[in-house]
Scaffold this motif. Structure first.
Motif, PDB file in Angstrom:
ATOM      1  N   SER A   6      36.450  85.674  23.189  1.00 41.62           N
ATOM      2  CA  SER A   6      36.244  87.122  23.277  1.00 41.62           C
ATOM      3  C   SER A   6      37.535  87.852  23.639  1.00 41.62           C
ATOM      4  CB  SER A   6      35.167  87.437  24.317  1.00 41.62           C
ATOM      5  OG  SER A   6      35.584  87.017  25.608  1.00 41.62           O
ATOM      6  N   VAL A   7      38.476  87.146  24.263  1.00 39.83           N
ATOM      7  CA  VAL A   7      39.742  87.763  24.645  1.00 39.83           C
ATOM      8  C   VAL A   7      40.753  87.734  23.516  1.00 39.83           C
ATOM      9  CG1 VAL A   7      41.682  87.606  26.269  1.00 39.83           C
ATOM     10  CG2 VAL A   7      39.352  87.198  27.064  1.00 39.83           C
ATOM     11  N   PRO A   9      40.784  88.591  20.230  1.00 38.72           N
ATOM     12  CA  PRO A   9      41.037  89.811  19.436  1.00 38.72           C
ATOM     13  C   PRO A   9      41.893  90.831  20.168  1.00 38.72           C
ATOM     14  CG  PRO A   9      38.740  89.164  19.265  1.00 38.72           C
ATOM     15  CD  PRO A   9      39.342  88.315  20.333  1.00 38.72           C
ATOM     16  N   TYR A  10      41.663  90.989  21.479  1.00 35.26           N
ATOM     17  CA  TYR A  10      42.450  91.952  22.254  1.00 35.26           C
ATOM     18  C   TYR A  10      43.895  91.510  22.405  1.00 35.26           C
ATOM     19  CZ  TYR A  10      37.843  93.780  23.424  1.00 35.26           C
ATOM     20  OH  TYR A  10      36.583  94.302  23.347  1.00 35.26           O
ATOM     21  N   LEU A  11      44.106  90.210  22.525  1.00 32.70           N
ATOM     22  CA  LEU A  11      45.473  89.698  22.601  1.00 32.70           C
ATOM     23  C   LEU A  11      46.208  89.898  21.283  1.00 32.70           C
ATOM     24  CD1 LEU A  11      44.896  86.358  24.581  1.00 32.70           C
ATOM     25  CD2 LEU A  11      45.824  88.528  25.435  1.00 32.70           C
ATOM     26  N   ILE A  13      45.754  92.366  19.078  1.00 35.56           N
ATOM     27  CA  ILE A  13      46.115  93.764  18.839  1.00 35.56           C
ATOM     28  C   ILE A  13      46.991  94.336  19.952  1.00 35.56           C
ATOM     29  CG2 ILE A  13      43.991  94.159  17.535  1.00 35.56           C
ATOM     30  CD1 ILE A  13      42.924  95.715  19.959  1.00 35.56           C
ATOM     31  N   ALA A  14      47.181  93.584  21.020  1.00 31.41           N
ATOM     32  CA  ALA A  14      47.973  94.082  22.150  1.00 31.41           C
ATOM     33  C   ALA A  14      49.392  94.467  21.747  1.00 31.41           C
ATOM     34  CB  ALA A  14      47.987  93.052  23.279  1.00 31.41           C
ATOM     35  N   VAL A  17      49.262  97.833  19.988  1.00 28.72           N
ATOM     36  CA  VAL A  17      48.928  98.907  20.922  1.00 28.72           C
ATOM     37  C   VAL A  17      50.128  99.249  21.797  1.00 28.72           C
ATOM     38  CG1 VAL A  17      47.480  99.518  22.906  1.00 28.72           C
ATOM     39  CG2 VAL A  17      46.475  98.332  20.942  1.00 28.72           C
TER      40      VAL A  17
END
Length: 283
Positions: A6-7, A9-11, A13-14, A17
């Protein structure tokens, strides 16, 4: 294990961003604050100076007029060019490559190319003189010939910017199923009917994107105008450049930048409302 997934995808796109935050959001906030502040406190003095600028009204008029003339012509030309390419069998890639050559040329270089054509001793005057149409060199790019200057800048912008619109339109045309056109042709629909009732509705997402992108770029026009006319034809970005580099007034220059951003956002909202796209048709 599920928590790690779950983490991920955020890593991923980090970095994007962080890049946008450092190189877009932070400068944007700084520019807005610079425009609405003076001596460290909130003030509208920069916008008051902006509206009292002698060239402000002319810059607004010229920018909007250039946008209203250039963008519809570019979209119409891109639709025609895209439709022509769709009918071509062999050599399609070569034709697209030739038509997209202006994309590889910078704005300033494009302006200098047309300057060599339209200036007093340019190719156009030389050709007209050799043909006996004119008896002496004509001035096309001076403040005494504003109509000719505007037409020259509009032609240069159309030549330079139509390719990007055409690329977007061609991408949209490639998404139109051939079965729809073939079925309409079998039932006797004319080419114009097929274009208006089938092609245009199905390429609406591409058309919307092309209109938004090209209109925003048209409001930001500067290099071509500066190369061909200098300060003889004021535009909004040109006035921002003048206030920053010549007048050394960064607050008023930022106010011009914020004004251009507001106009671009307003135009985007208008296109989003006028050229509605069904969510099912989005790629």
């Amino acid at each position: 294990m599920a928590a790690n997934r779950s983490v991920v995808p955020y890593l991923l796109i980090a970095p994007a961003v962080l890049f946008l935050a450092l190189l877009f959001i932070v400068p944007l906030v700084q520019t807005i604050w610079l425009a609405v502040s003076q001596d460290g406190s909130f003030s509208v003095a920069n916008f008051q100076t902006l509206t009292s600028d002698l060239n402000f009204a002319s810059a607004i008029r010229n920018t909007f007029l250039l946008t209203l003339v250039v963008v519809p012509i570019q979209v119409a030309m891109a639709l025609v060019m895209g439709s022509m390419v769709a009918k071509v069998g062999g050599g399609r890639e070569t034709i697209l490559w030739i038509w997209t050559i202006p994309l590889g040329i910078s704005d300033l270089a494009a302006g200098l190319v047309w300057l060599s054509i339209l200036q007093n001793s340019g190719y156009l005057n030389s050709l007209l003189f050799e043909l006996g149409i004119i008896s002496r060199q004509a001035n096309w790019l001076t403040y005494q010939t504003p109509v000719a200057l505007f037409i020259g800048i509009a032609i240069a912008e159309i030549w330079r910017g139509t390719a990007i619109v055409m690329v977007i339109i061609v991408a949209g045309l490639n998404q139109v199923p051939k079965e729809f056109r073939e079925a309409a042709e079998i039932f006797g629909a004319s080419r114009w009917t097929r274009f208006c009732r089938i092609t245009l509705p199905l390429i609406r997402p591409a058309l919307q994107s092309a209109l938004i992108l090209r209109t925003v770029l048209a409001f930001e026009v500067f290099a071509v105008v500066y190369a061909l006319g200098g300060t003889n034809m004021p535009v909004l970005v040109g006035e921002a450049y003048t206030w920053q580099n010549q007048n050394q007034n960064y607050g008023v220059a930022a106010a011009y930048a914020v004004l251009i951003m507001i106009i671009s956002l307003a135009a985007t909202v208008v296109y989003l409302k006028a050229v509605k796209v069904d969510p099912e048709r989005l790629p």
